[in-house]
Design a protein around this motif. Structure first.
Motif, mmCIF file in Angstrom:
data_model
loop_
_atom_site.group_PDB
_atom_site.id
_atom_site.type_symbol
_atom_site.label_atom_id
_atom_site.label_comp_id
_atom_site.label_asym_id
_atom_site.label_seq_id
_atom_site.Cartn_x
_atom_site.Cartn_y
_atom_site.Cartn_z
ATOM 1 N N GLY A 150 0.422 -0.915 -0.387
ATOM 2 C CA GLY A 150 0.508 -0.130 -0.349
ATOM 3 C C GLY A 150 0.785 0.876 0.396
ATOM 4 O O GLY A 150 2.107 1.573 -0.576
ATOM 5 N N ARG A 151 0.227 2.183 0.340
ATOM 6 C CA ARG A 151 1.446 3.530 0.734
ATOM 7 C C ARG A 151 1.733 2.951 1.771
ATOM 8 O O ARG A 151 1.616 3.268 3.054
ATOM 9 C CB ARG A 151 0.633 4.956 1.049
ATOM 10 C CG ARG A 151 0.845 6.104 1.050
ATOM 11 C CD ARG A 151 0.272 7.314 1.636
ATOM 12 N NE ARG A 151 -1.352 7.321 2.253
ATOM 13 C CZ ARG A 151 -0.623 7.180 3.117
ATOM 14 N NH1 ARG A 151 -0.028 7.629 4.161
ATOM 15 N NH2 ARG A 151 -1.942 6.629 4.026
ATOM 16 N N PRO A 152 3.864 3.755 1.570
ATOM 17 C CA PRO A 152 4.462 3.448 2.409
ATOM 18 C C PRO A 152 4.445 4.584 3.558
ATOM 19 O O PRO A 152 4.350 5.794 3.002
ATOM 20 C CB PRO A 152 5.988 2.775 1.878
ATOM 21 C CG PRO A 152 5.582 3.703 0.348
ATOM 22 C CD PRO A 152 4.263 3.527 0.081
ATOM 23 N N PHE A 153 4.353 4.651 4.744
ATOM 24 C CA PHE A 153 4.172 5.594 5.720
ATOM 25 C C PHE A 153 5.227 5.351 6.717
ATOM 26 O O PHE A 153 5.820 7.071 7.230
ATOM 27 C CB PHE A 153 3.049 6.239 5.885
ATOM 28 C CG PHE A 153 2.155 4.798 6.997
ATOM 29 C CD1 PHE A 153 1.435 3.567 6.491
ATOM 30 C CD2 PHE A 153 2.752 5.426 9.280
ATOM 31 C CE1 PHE A 153 1.231 2.739 7.316
ATOM 32 C CE2 PHE A 153 2.427 3.816 9.213
ATOM 33 C CZ PHE A 153 1.466 2.987 8.879
ATOM 34 N N LEU A 154 6.174 5.291 7.040
ATOM 35 C CA LEU A 154 6.703 4.465 8.051
ATOM 36 C C LEU A 154 7.959 3.897 7.810
ATOM 37 O O LEU A 154 8.193 2.105 7.074
ATOM 38 C CB LEU A 154 6.495 3.913 9.608
ATOM 39 C CG LEU A 154 7.307 3.948 10.479
ATOM 40 C CD1 LEU A 154 7.865 4.997 11.180
ATOM 41 C CD2 LEU A 154 6.039 3.236 12.133
ATOM 42 N N VAL A 155 9.275 4.182 7.873
ATOM 43 C CA VAL A 155 10.767 3.144 8.216
ATOM 44 C C VAL A 155 11.322 3.401 9.038
ATOM 45 O O VAL A 155 11.662 4.286 9.873
ATOM 46 C CB VAL A 155 11.468 3.584 6.836
ATOM 47 C CG1 VAL A 155 12.804 3.531 6.976
ATOM 48 C CG2 VAL A 155 11.011 4.206 5.285
ATOM 49 N N ARG A 156 11.642 1.844 9.676
ATOM 50 C CA ARG A 156 12.513 2.166 10.770
ATOM 51 C C ARG A 156 13.415 1.014 10.456
ATOM 52 O O ARG A 156 13.711 -0.011 9.830
ATOM 53 C CB ARG A 156 11.576 0.400 11.976
ATOM 54 C CG ARG A 156 10.151 1.809 12.973
ATOM 55 C CD ARG A 156 10.058 0.942 14.025
ATOM 56 N NE ARG A 156 10.001 -0.244 13.711
ATOM 57 C CZ ARG A 156 9.836 -1.235 15.370
ATOM 58 N NH1 ARG A 156 9.075 -0.623 15.813
ATOM 59 N NH2 ARG A 156 9.427 -2.788 15.266
ATOM 60 N N SER A 157 14.828 1.540 10.587
ATOM 61 C CA SER A 157 15.495 1.406 9.829
ATOM 62 C C SER A 157 17.422 1.239 10.875
ATOM 63 O O SER A 157 17.311 1.942 11.599
ATOM 64 C CB SER A 157 16.384 1.444 9.109
ATOM 65 O OG SER A 157 17.289 1.118 8.308
ATOM 66 N N GLN A 158 17.925 -0.043 11.392
ATOM 67 C CA GLN A 158 19.247 0.306 12.433
ATOM 68 C C GLN A 158 20.162 0.135 11.361
ATOM 69 O O GLN A 158 20.449 -0.625 10.420
ATOM 70 C CB GLN A 158 19.231 -0.798 13.429
ATOM 71 C CG GLN A 158 18.850 -1.982 12.952
ATOM 72 C CD GLN A 158 18.713 -2.502 14.061
ATOM 73 O OE1 GLN A 158 18.455 -2.910 15.614
ATOM 74 N NE2 GLN A 158 19.769 -4.300 14.346
#
Ligand SMILES: NC(=O)c1ccc[n+]([C@@H]2O[C@H](COP(=O)([O-])OP(=O)(O)OC[C@H]3O[C@@H](n4cnc5c(N)ncnc54)[C@H](O)[C@@H]3O)[C@@H](O)[C@H]2O)c1
Length: 339
Positions: A147-155
């Motif tokens: 769908g519509r990407p709205f959050l990225v959590r990246s480490q």
């Protein structure tokens, strides 16, 4: 281009040796013809291990070598902008390691020179864009699968190095967010389709390496970035993991989420016994991204030979620096900062 691309490399340290070996022995359509390093041992390595005959101590003398089409810069970050500009002005294609520079003005100086030379390639080493898993995830996002990407959590989390290589590196690296999270920042912009960043907040702590305090740096850092249109990103960077190198990313959308690199397994063997269920873990960034580093150099060579344009731009590199700087300012001020 019928002939092989003739490449010179600058900097044969931790990563420079890896790039040099990939270019000398494993990358098609190129030849590693020259090398430059101020360190005598590194110059000896270039002659003895890589078989390079044109080995220079001085960067300006190296650049004046007429038998090079392209330059690969794997030098301390504080040198990237000036060396990129000098190499472009000498008529060479340029690959420069990330980040492009430690301030926006230096990035803009590079962009201005590159814009005057559209026939020359200028590429910044955001290696994760060449990793098969991240490419797969990006294609899925672009196809609308979540769908519509709205959050990225990246480490980006390195195994603890008791020798503290990165402490010696701290005066020129720009700090943990510019050095490590800049990859996650670029990934977030790539996955979210280049939204404009508005605000950043960061905090951090020193868990194991007090010598970092002198440089205003931390060994564990957390950041939140707000983008125009509602998208958000959360970044974590660590130098002190006990178990190994763990780079992972979640992209969350309105119809699903994608996870890349969770648990950092180094192979596909899982041991299940009376101690539990476990697998081995990659030790460092190079083990995790070796294939991507190879693909990155192949992409640089192909772009220089006019075979395949790059989607990764200098503007992307400038924005990654701009966001990384706002995060770093917030770490120091303790307040949210405008990007
Ligand atoms: N893409 C990635 O995942 C990744 C990983 C590690 C490092 N890097 C980047 O690569 C760059 C180098 O990092 P490293 O870990 O190899 O550092 P390093 O300190 O091991 O190597 C730096 C090299 O630059 C050379 N050098 C220093 N001053 C020079 C000068 N004036 N002219 C020419 N050469 C000079 C040194 O001799 C050394 O060979 C940094 O910008 C870093 O951010 C990127």
């Amino acid at each position: 281009m019928a002939n092989n691309l003739r490449i010179g490399i600058v900097g044969l340290g931790r990563l420079g040796k890896r790039h040099a070996e990939a270019l000398a022995f494993r990358t098609r359509h190129c030849e590693l013809v020259a090398a430059c390093s101020p360190v005598a041992d590194e110059r000896s390595y270039a002659s003895a291990q890589l078989g390079i005959t044109r080995v220079y101590e001085d960067f300006d003398t190296f650049l004046a070598d007429p038998g090079m089409d392209a330059v690969v810069l794997v030098t301390p970050t504080s040198l990237h902008a000036d060396q990129t500009i000098a190499a472009l002005k000498a008529g060479k294609h340029v690959f420069v390691e990330k980040p492009l520079a430690l301030n926006v003005e230096d990035c803009e100086r590079v962009l201005a020179v590159a814009q005057q030379r559209p026939a020359q390639v200028a590429m910044v080493g955001f290696v994760r864009r060449f990793d098969p898993s991240y490419l797969n995830a990006h294609a899925a996002v672009a196809a609308g699968e979540i769908g519509r990407p709205f959050l990225v959590r990246s480490q980006t989390c390195d195994q603890n190095d008791p020798e503290g290589f990165f402490v010696r590196f701290a005066p020129t690296s720009g700090g943990i967010f510019m050095d490590c999270s800049v990859h996650d920042i670029d990934l977030a912009r790539w996955m979210l389709n280049r939204p404009k960043a508005l605000r950043a907040f960061a905090t951090g702590t020193i868990a194991l390496h007090p010598a970092l305090a002198e440089f205003g740096d931390v060994d564990n850092g957390l950041a939140v970035v707000e983008f125009e249109g509602g998208a958000r990103a959360v970044f974590y960077a660590s130098r002190t993991m006990a178990h190994g190198h763990e780079t992972s990313t979640e992209v969350i959308g309105t119809a699903g989420k994608l996870t890349v690199g969770e648990h950092a397994a180094s192979d596909r063997v899982v041991r299940s016994d009376t101690h539990g269920v476990r697998h081995a873990v990659v030790k460092d960034f190079y083990e995790r991204f070796e294939a991507a580093f190879g693909a990155e150099m192949a992409a640089f060579v192909a772009a220089c030979r006019g075979e395949a344009p790059l989607s990764l731009t200098l503007d992307d590199a400038l924005e990654a620096t701009r966001i990384g700087l706002a995060i770093t300012r917030s770490l120091h001020s303790g307040m949210p900062e405008v990007v």
